[in-house]
Enzyme design. Structure first.
Site, short mmCIF file in Angstrom:
data_model
loop_
_atom_site.label_atom_id
_atom_site.label_comp_id
_atom_site.label_asym_id
_atom_site.label_seq_id
_atom_site.Cartn_x
_atom_site.Cartn_y
_atom_site.Cartn_z
CG PHE A 190 -7.30 7.06 6.32
CD1 PHE A 190 -7.47 6.20 6.99
CD2 PHE A 190 -7.73 6.45 5.04
CE1 PHE A 190 -7.72 4.77 6.80
CE2 PHE A 190 -8.05 5.49 4.72
CZ PHE A 190 -7.86 4.35 5.52
N GLY A 191 -9.51 9.67 5.27
CA GLY A 191 -10.54 9.29 4.01
C GLY A 191 -11.76 9.76 4.79
CG HIS A 229 -3.82 7.92 6.92
ND1 HIS A 229 -3.87 8.52 8.10
CD2 HIS A 229 -3.73 8.70 5.99
CE1 HIS A 229 -3.68 9.69 7.83
NE2 HIS A 229 -3.43 9.95 6.64
CE LYS A 230 -6.13 1.17 1.90
NZ LYS A 230 -6.16 0.56 0.42
CG HIS A 286 -13.42 -1.30 6.58
ND1 HIS A 286 -13.38 -0.13 7.59
CD2 HIS A 286 -12.74 -0.66 5.55
CE1 HIS A 286 -12.62 0.82 7.35
NE2 HIS A 286 -12.43 0.50 5.99
NE ARG A 287 -7.52 -0.81 5.79
CZ ARG A 287 -8.16 0.15 5.69
NH1 ARG A 287 -8.69 0.90 6.74
NH2 ARG A 287 -8.72 0.35 4.53
CE LYS A 317 -10.88 3.34 10.36
NZ LYS A 317 -10.05 4.02 9.20
CB THR A 331 -0.86 0.08 1.24
OG1 THR A 331 -1.88 1.18 1.18
CG2 THR A 331 -0.11 0.12 2.57
CG ASP A 342 -9.17 -1.87 -3.88
OD1 ASP A 342 -8.36 -0.99 -4.23
OD2 ASP A 342 -10.36 -1.68 -4.40
#
Ligand code: ITT
Length: 194
Positions: A149-150, A12-13, A177-178, A172, A8, A69
């Site tokens: 983020f995002g 942030h990810k 989801h992550r 979080k 990536t 993704d």
């Protein structure tokens, strides 16, 4: 502990996944393997893009790796921005502009249901594997919070009143989801070790 590259360019990810998989996988970044290329992601699905990013790193750099993704799917916008989440307001990948565009498209919509989705593609010992994580919630009327983020400032997960950007990384990264996809990856890896 197993070491894997996370394919990536989103720092942030990277930070989130390091927290989610801490103690279980040591994560190398693209900078750690001296990959400074823009990795193409031209497939029309999260699954296709995640696999494309992971294969790119495996084929060019030789490392076993995984890629994520992900994006936001909003019911009343026919599940947009979806795979276009990073470039919803244009190729500049500007989170502020993306979120502003989302809020403006959502003006007057009573159905504010949405979900974040992550698909992780893993390439390990010659095999390819996928792990998915989904979290449902609501789009707010305005941005709230300075973390994350995002689209985090406009997403309130079901069962909570704060946005992802208000609740802090600790919460979080436990429910997102992550986190869900990362936990599935982690269980798979520990079964491989067994
Ligand atoms: P890489 O492809 O290099 O991993 P990217 O940011 O381009 O980085 P994606 O193509 O997967 O990643 O796009 C994901 C976009 O979806 C991301 O830029 C955000 O706009 C949004 N997104 C994904 N996960 C998010 C999260 O946890 N919180 C807020 N927004 C998120």
């Amino acid at each position: 502990m197993r070491t894997l590259v996370f394919a990536t360019n989103n720092l942030h990810k990277l930070a989130e996944m390091r927290q989610i998989l801490s103690g279980e996988v040591q994560i190398l970044s693209l900078a750690d393997i001296e990959c400074r290329e823009d990795i193409p992601e031209t497939a029309g699905t999260f699954e296709g893009n995640a696999l494309m990013k992971a294969r790119f790193v495996k084929e060019r750099y030789g490392y076993d790796c995984f890629a994520d993704d992900s994006g936001l799917e909003v019911e009343s916008l026919d599940f947009a921005p979806g795979v276009y989440s990073a470039r919803y307001a244009g190729e500049a990948h500007n989170s502020g502009a993306n979120t502003d565009k989302l809020l403006s498209e959502m003006q007057g919509k009573s159905n504010r249901r949405a979900r974040f989705r992550t698909v992780i593609a893993l390439i390990l010992d010659g095999g390819e594997y996928m792990f998915e994580g989904v979290i449902n919630g609501l789009i707010t009327e305005e941005k709230r919070g300075g973390g994350g983020f995002g689209y985090d400032p406009v997403f309130v997960p079901d069962g909570y009143t704060q946005t992802f950007a208000e609740m802090g990384d600790g919460i979080k990264n436990n429910i997102s989801h992550r986190a869900l996809a990362g936990r599935r990856l982690s269980i798979f890896l520990s079964n491989c070790n067994a």
